[in-house]
Scaffold this motif. Structure first.
Motif, short mmCIF file in Angstrom:
data_model
loop_
_atom_site.label_atom_id
_atom_site.label_comp_id
_atom_site.label_asym_id
_atom_site.label_seq_id
_atom_site.Cartn_x
_atom_site.Cartn_y
_atom_site.Cartn_z
N THR A 1 -5.14 -1.00 -1.90
CA THR A 1 -3.99 -0.79 -2.51
C THR A 1 -4.12 -1.01 -4.05
OG1 THR A 1 -3.19 -3.02 -2.45
CG2 THR A 1 -2.71 -1.70 -0.72
N ASN A 2 -3.03 -0.45 -4.83
CA ASN A 2 -3.28 -0.86 -6.43
C ASN A 2 -3.41 -2.07 -6.87
OD1 ASN A 2 -3.28 1.96 -6.90
ND2 ASN A 2 -0.90 2.16 -7.09
N SER A 3 -2.54 -3.02 -5.95
CA SER A 3 -2.65 -4.37 -6.11
C SER A 3 -3.95 -5.04 -5.96
CB SER A 3 -1.49 -5.40 -5.65
OG SER A 3 -1.65 -5.24 -4.11
N ASP A 4 -4.53 -4.62 -4.97
CA ASP A 4 -5.97 -5.13 -4.75
C ASP A 4 -6.75 -4.52 -5.72
OD1 ASP A 4 -5.06 -6.29 -2.21
OD2 ASP A 4 -5.52 -4.52 -0.98
#
Length: 108
Positions: A2-5
């Motif tokens: 994901t983008n946050s990861d």
């Protein structure tokens, strides 16, 4: 991922490479440039930057060298390499002599 990861991975990468943070603070690069480079090259992107810095520093230094200085330094370097080669040859000859003695003793 994901983008946050991805963002957390990028932050971790920056913590491991604080010189990149300095580049942004000194306006030599932007966060966006570093992030895009990191996305493309992964963990090796810092090595590319370090190589670029090394290359530009060497280029700058060489531009200020006097040709006679370069010749003098290369002669000194060659002399040092010759000395090192002679030392290696000496040690190899000693080792071969030692080996020959052990072989003669073994054959007896």
């Amino acid at each position: 991922m994901t983008n946050s990861d991805r963002l957390e991975s990028f932050k971790h990468y920056l913590r491991k490479n604080p010189e990149l943070i300095k580049k942004v603070r000194q306006h030599e690069s932007s966060w966006q440039e570093l992030y895009e480079e990191w996305l493309l090259l992964g963990e090796d992107s810092g090595q590319k930057i370090e190589f670029d810095q090394l290359f530009s520093t060497m280029k700058e230094k060489l531009q200020h060298f006097d040709p006679s200085q370069i010749e003098e330094y290369s002669k000194k370097l060659q002399s040092g390499l010759d000395f090192f080669q002679e030392m290696l040859n000496h040690f190899n000859r000693e080792k071969e002599a030692e080996h020959d003695i052990l072989m003669k003793q073994w054959k007896q």
